[in-house]
Design a protein around this motif. Structure first.
Motif, mmCIF file in Angstrom:
data_model
loop_
_atom_site.group_PDB
_atom_site.id
_atom_site.type_symbol
_atom_site.label_atom_id
_atom_site.label_comp_id
_atom_site.label_asym_id
_atom_site.label_seq_id
_atom_site.Cartn_x
_atom_site.Cartn_y
_atom_site.Cartn_z
ATOM 1 N N PHE A 25 42.637 60.398 58.858
ATOM 2 C CA PHE A 25 42.121 61.493 58.571
ATOM 3 C C PHE A 25 42.111 63.232 58.959
ATOM 4 C CE2 PHE A 25 38.767 64.705 60.354
ATOM 5 C CZ PHE A 25 37.504 64.397 59.637
ATOM 6 N N ALA A 43 44.558 65.717 47.977
ATOM 7 C CA ALA A 43 45.316 64.443 47.290
ATOM 8 C C ALA A 43 45.326 63.227 47.376
ATOM 9 C CB ALA A 43 46.196 65.489 46.154
ATOM 10 N N PRO A 46 42.267 60.650 50.307
ATOM 11 C CA PRO A 46 41.064 60.094 49.657
ATOM 12 C C PRO A 46 41.955 58.409 48.342
ATOM 13 C CG PRO A 46 41.605 62.004 48.194
ATOM 14 C CD PRO A 46 42.306 61.893 49.627
ATOM 15 N N ARG A 47 43.068 58.795 47.854
ATOM 16 C CA ARG A 47 43.420 57.876 47.389
ATOM 17 C C ARG A 47 43.589 56.576 48.106
ATOM 18 N NH1 ARG A 47 48.758 60.825 44.164
ATOM 19 N NH2 ARG A 47 46.539 62.442 43.391
ATOM 20 N N ILE A 48 43.984 56.785 49.502
ATOM 21 C CA ILE A 48 44.382 55.777 50.466
ATOM 22 C C ILE A 48 43.174 55.607 51.155
ATOM 23 C CG2 ILE A 48 46.171 55.703 50.587
ATOM 24 C CD1 ILE A 48 46.179 56.996 52.580
ATOM 25 N N GLY A 49 42.146 55.894 50.703
ATOM 26 C CA GLY A 49 40.622 55.580 51.350
ATOM 27 C C GLY A 49 40.477 56.434 52.343
ATOM 28 N N GLY A 50 41.532 57.855 53.166
ATOM 29 C CA GLY A 50 41.149 58.095 54.019
ATOM 30 C C GLY A 50 40.711 59.587 54.075
ATOM 31 N N LYS A 51 40.681 60.678 54.936
ATOM 32 C CA LYS A 51 39.619 61.776 54.879
ATOM 33 C C LYS A 51 40.182 62.602 54.966
ATOM 34 C CE LYS A 51 35.568 59.017 54.499
ATOM 35 N NZ LYS A 51 34.927 57.911 55.458
ATOM 36 N N PHE A 52 39.719 63.203 54.200
ATOM 37 C CA PHE A 52 40.241 65.089 54.534
ATOM 38 C C PHE A 52 38.439 65.849 54.168
ATOM 39 C CE2 PHE A 52 40.764 69.128 51.764
ATOM 40 C CZ PHE A 52 41.954 69.788 52.906
ATOM 41 N N ILE A 53 38.870 66.845 55.178
ATOM 42 C CA ILE A 53 37.795 67.322 55.146
ATOM 43 C C ILE A 53 37.914 69.481 55.405
ATOM 44 C CG2 ILE A 53 37.376 67.133 57.664
ATOM 45 C CD1 ILE A 53 34.383 67.707 56.431
ATOM 46 N N ALA A 68 37.668 62.602 65.121
ATOM 47 C CA ALA A 68 38.110 61.696 64.651
ATOM 48 C C ALA A 68 38.863 60.138 64.980
ATOM 49 C CB ALA A 68 38.916 61.730 62.801
ATOM 50 N N GLY B 77 33.539 64.663 62.577
ATOM 51 C CA GLY B 77 34.993 64.413 63.033
ATOM 52 C C GLY B 77 34.197 63.282 63.262
ATOM 53 N N VAL B 78 33.669 62.403 63.714
ATOM 54 C CA VAL B 78 32.819 61.055 64.025
ATOM 55 C C VAL B 78 32.299 60.572 63.216
ATOM 56 C CG1 VAL B 78 31.664 59.741 65.504
ATOM 57 C CG2 VAL B 78 32.930 61.797 66.195
ATOM 58 N N LEU B 80 32.363 61.592 59.513
ATOM 59 C CA LEU B 80 32.547 61.007 58.633
ATOM 60 C C LEU B 80 33.835 60.117 58.614
ATOM 61 C CD1 LEU B 80 33.065 62.571 55.661
ATOM 62 C CD2 LEU B 80 35.008 64.039 56.654
ATOM 63 N N SER B 81 34.225 60.292 60.017
ATOM 64 C CA SER B 81 34.868 59.020 60.192
ATOM 65 C C SER B 81 34.515 57.408 59.435
ATOM 66 C CB SER B 81 35.313 58.903 61.487
ATOM 67 O OG SER B 81 36.843 59.319 61.688
ATOM 68 N N TYR B 252 26.974 65.050 52.735
ATOM 69 C CA TYR B 252 27.911 65.049 52.529
ATOM 70 C C TYR B 252 29.245 62.946 52.737
ATOM 71 C CZ TYR B 252 32.657 67.569 52.994
ATOM 72 O OH TYR B 252 34.082 67.436 53.341
ATOM 73 N N TYR B 256 31.579 62.589 49.691
ATOM 74 C CA TYR B 256 33.110 61.951 49.798
ATOM 75 C C TYR B 256 33.628 61.046 49.097
ATOM 76 C CZ TYR B 256 37.419 63.175 51.283
ATOM 77 O OH TYR B 256 38.601 63.858 51.293
ATOM 78 N N ILE B 260 36.437 59.944 47.344
ATOM 79 C CA ILE B 260 37.787 58.844 47.205
ATOM 80 C C ILE B 260 37.341 57.432 45.906
ATOM 81 C CG2 ILE B 260 37.833 56.783 48.388
ATOM 82 C CD1 ILE B 260 36.918 57.643 50.883
ATOM 83 N N ALA B 263 39.615 59.424 43.182
ATOM 84 C CA ALA B 263 41.139 59.741 43.618
ATOM 85 C C ALA B 263 41.496 59.138 43.331
ATOM 86 C CB ALA B 263 41.524 60.465 44.592
ATOM 87 N N GLN B 264 40.787 57.787 43.500
ATOM 88 C CA GLN B 264 41.519 56.064 43.381
ATOM 89 C C GLN B 264 41.289 55.252 41.834
ATOM 90 O OE1 GLN B 264 39.869 53.930 46.242
ATOM 91 N NE2 GLN B 264 40.669 54.839 47.969
ATOM 92 N N LYS B 267 44.122 57.162 40.314
ATOM 93 C CA LYS B 267 45.521 56.305 40.570
ATOM 94 C C LYS B 267 46.739 55.778 40.457
ATOM 95 C CE LYS B 267 45.513 53.301 44.485
ATOM 96 N NZ LYS B 267 44.935 52.910 45.849
#
Lengths: 382, 267
Positions: A25, A43, A46-53, A68, B77-78, B80-81, B252, B256, B260, B263-264, B267
């Motif tokens: 995160f 970039a 998200p490719r590894i299922g993580g989150k960027f905000i 997080a 943060g909480v 979105l996680s 949101y 998001y 993902i 993005a995947q 890949k």
């Protein structure tokens, strides 16, 4: 196996290290000269299922990563001087509530807007004392991309081990310079995963009750245990307390868990120190110029050595004292008005033999700058 | 579940003054949660600093008591996680709209699924009665000994303009309505805002000669009217209660998930 070799910016090396360490995160806000960290992670995560905000400001970015992290993620934010100033209050919250996180500050010239695109090392003391109140903090730095990678992994490991924010204090030259990075294979560098409580769900969990070894196992926030987290002084339940015994005990714990482990936290490199009569002490991109001078002088038979600090806080005073004990003179090379020099003076037995070789014009300190100071110390004039 | 089972009785008595409206909001909120049949484990409460923010400590949810003005940023943060959790963010008027104003409008703009409750007593209570951005003109406060000249925000209008997809208002007098609105706000997928007019007899009421808690609540009764009522047309000074905005927009965290996915795919 063919080694994984990349040619990239220091900021990208930091990203590689963070992902290697298990970053999931990242919250950030654009600022020079750290923006590439956010760009790259937008970039990669998200490719590894993580989150960027991308948050609305620097403060929010710091707050979001704390939230997080509590839920069980390895988290990071990145910024530079002005943004680092804005993050200080929330950084203190992470100290107080003992929430692991990594904060990158790619230093530029300051104060204020200063010089966004050029190098300086003026935030050393801000890293130590930027947030209000007594506290301890861990700050690491690096002078080349292999070390940027390694120190970034270390930062995550230390954050999890000690339940603390860790600051990565890089500088513009290291952040923007391009050089080689060999990415280690998975498993080459040990990773520290979060210590989670063994208390089963449905049983009372005390978020701030240390185990026998002093460590505080965590429970993913929002999971099987319900508990309170606060920035107020708090008891083992995480509930606010102004009981003097509780307050004293918590502050002591927050400081001691770091300061009592100075040696365990000390990362440094040494070059030609065994017989050195003149010891240069440096860190970050300044250490590159210092090493250049040392190697040149050694080639001419002069006994110079370099102590390159990678842990700036807690300051490894014992190591600095020992390494400088036999030196005729000690020259601290840094790009500020002497922030680490003062620590070195306090650490060594003879502070009068400590000198400063610096630049404060947002230009990289050169070997010539250092050589001029050496000539002055040696009574040879510039 | 009985209402009292949602409370951490160990930490009582609470620290609110006699007559404070915050306990009424707490009561309404717990009734809403109870009516929705939610378990304590699926609710996260994130609060900032101020009298209202202390609400989190008293409740047996996952509770995060943060720093002044930043509750929505921590909550982002909480959420979105862990998008499966229900986040409730109680804030005071100063916390939400002075120091936290930027986070408020941006959480609304993102339409992240948080339930923001603005407990508006028009004063900074914990620090002893300074005027807030919701005090409005002509109010006496410890930092306005000659009365305020500051205009106030309209929370509902602000939230609406910033993009909140559920916006409502009620008062501590209208507890039945308040419970219903809170229930709808929690159910709403997206950023929801419920403004609650609540009384601070200690600092606002006393200094502005509004009487005690009962008189202040009576003022809420006499000076508010349902949204779109005829009374409002006849007397524009009345404050409207009810739902102002209720619409569907992409949330949101769900949006998001598409990032993902994209993005995947590449890949």
């Amino acid at each position: 196996m063919k080694p994984n070799i990349k040619f990239l910016q220091g900021n990208e090396a930091c990203v590689e290290g963070a992902l290697y360490a298990g970053l999931r995160f990242f919250a950030g806000y654009p600022i020079t000269p750290s923006t590439e960290i956010a760009e790259t992670l937008s970039a990669r995560l998200p490719r590894i299922g993580g989150k960027f905000i991308q948050m609305e400001d620097e403060i929010a970015s710091m707050c979001a990563i704390i939230g997080a992290s509590l839920t069980g993620n390895k988290v990071m934010t990145a910024t530079s001087g002005p943004g680092f100033s804005l993050k200080q209050e929330a950084l203190g919250y992470a100290v107080m509530a003992e929430i692991p996180c990594v904060v990158v500050n790619v230093q530029r010239g300051g104060p204020s807007t200063g010089n966004p695109t050029h190098v300086a090392q003026g935030d050393v003391m801000q890293a130590r004392w930027g947030t209000h109140g007594d506290h301890a903090i861990v700050t690491l730095t690096a002078s080349n991309h292999q070390d940027v990678f390694a120190m970034t992994v270390e930062a995550f490991n230390i954050a999890e081990t000690f339940r603390t924010p860790v600051i990565l204090l890089f500088d513009e030259v290291v952040g923007h310079m391009r050089e080689k990075l060999v990415i280690p294979e998975p498993g080459d560098i040990p990773l520290v995963e979060r210590l989670r409580t063994s208390v089963p769900g449905g049983v009372d969990y005390h978020p701030y009750l240390p185990r026998e070894d002093g460590r505080l196992p965590m429970s993913d926030f929002g999971g099987v245990h319900r508990y309170n987290v606060t920035g107020l002084f708090h008891d083992m339940w995480g509930f606010p307390s102004d009981n003097p015994g509780v307050v004293h005990g918590l502050l002591r714990h927050l400081v001691d868990k770091i300061e009592n482990n100075v040696d365990q936290l000390a990362r440094y490199k040494e070059f030609y120190l065994d017989d050195a009569e003149v010891v240069l002490v440096s860190y970050g991109s300044s250490a590159r110029s210092a090493l250049h001078v040392v190697r040149n002088r050694r080639a001419r038979g002069e006994k110079l050595g370099l102590l390159e600090l990678q842990t700036l806080w807690p300051f490894p005073a014992g190591i600095v004292r020992a390494k400088c004990a036999r030196a005729r003179s000690v020259v601290v090379v840094e790009m500020n008005t002497g922030q680490i020099m003062r620590e070195v003076k306090a650490a060594v037995e003879a502070p009068e033999k400590v000198f400063l070789a610096n630049r404060i014009d947002c230009s990289l300190i050169t070997p010539t700058d250092i050589r001029n100071i050496l000539r002055l110390i040696q009574g040879r004039g510039v | 579940m009985a209402i009292k089972d949602y409370i951490r009785e160990r930490f009582f008595p609470h620290m609110w003054c006699p007559g404070c409206g915050h306990g009424i909001v707490l009561n309404s909120l717990l009734r809403a949660v109870e009516e929705l049949g939610m378990s304590k484990n699926e609710i996260v409460m994130v609060s900032g600093i101020g009298c209202s923010s202390r609400i989190s400590g008293y409740l047996d949810f996952h509770t995060l008591h943060t720093i002044h003005g930043r509750a929505l940023a921590f909550a982002t943060g909480v959420k979105l996680s862990r998008p499966e959790l229900n986040l409730i963010v109680p804030m005071g008027d100063g916390d939400a709209l002075a120091i936290g104003g930027n986070h408020f409008i941006h959480a609304a703009r993102r339409n992240i699924d948080l339930t923001a409750i603005v407990m508006n007593n028009r004063i900074y209570g914990m620090t002893g009665g300074q005027f807030s951005p919701l005090s409005g003109c002509g109010v006496m406060a410890t930092t306005a000994p000659f009365a305020t000249v500051d205009q106030s925000f309209d929370v509902a209008e602000l939230a609406k303009a910033a993009g909140a997809t559920f916006v409502a208002r009620s008062t501590t007098y209208h507890v039945q309505q308040l419970t219903k609105l809170l229930r709808e706000a929690i159910l709403h997928e997206g950023f929801s805002v419920v403004e609650v007019l609540t009384q601070c007899p200690t600092y606002f009421g006393r200094r502005n000669k509004q009487g005690g808690a009962v008189e202040m609540m009576k003022w809420f009764k006499d000076n508010t009217t349902p949204v779109g009522s005829k009374a409002k047309q006849e007397n524009p000074a009345l404050i409207e209660r009810g739902i102002f905005v209720q619409k569907e927009m992409p949330e949101y965290c769900k949006a998001y998930d598409q990032v993902i996915e994209r993005a995947q795919k590449g890949k």
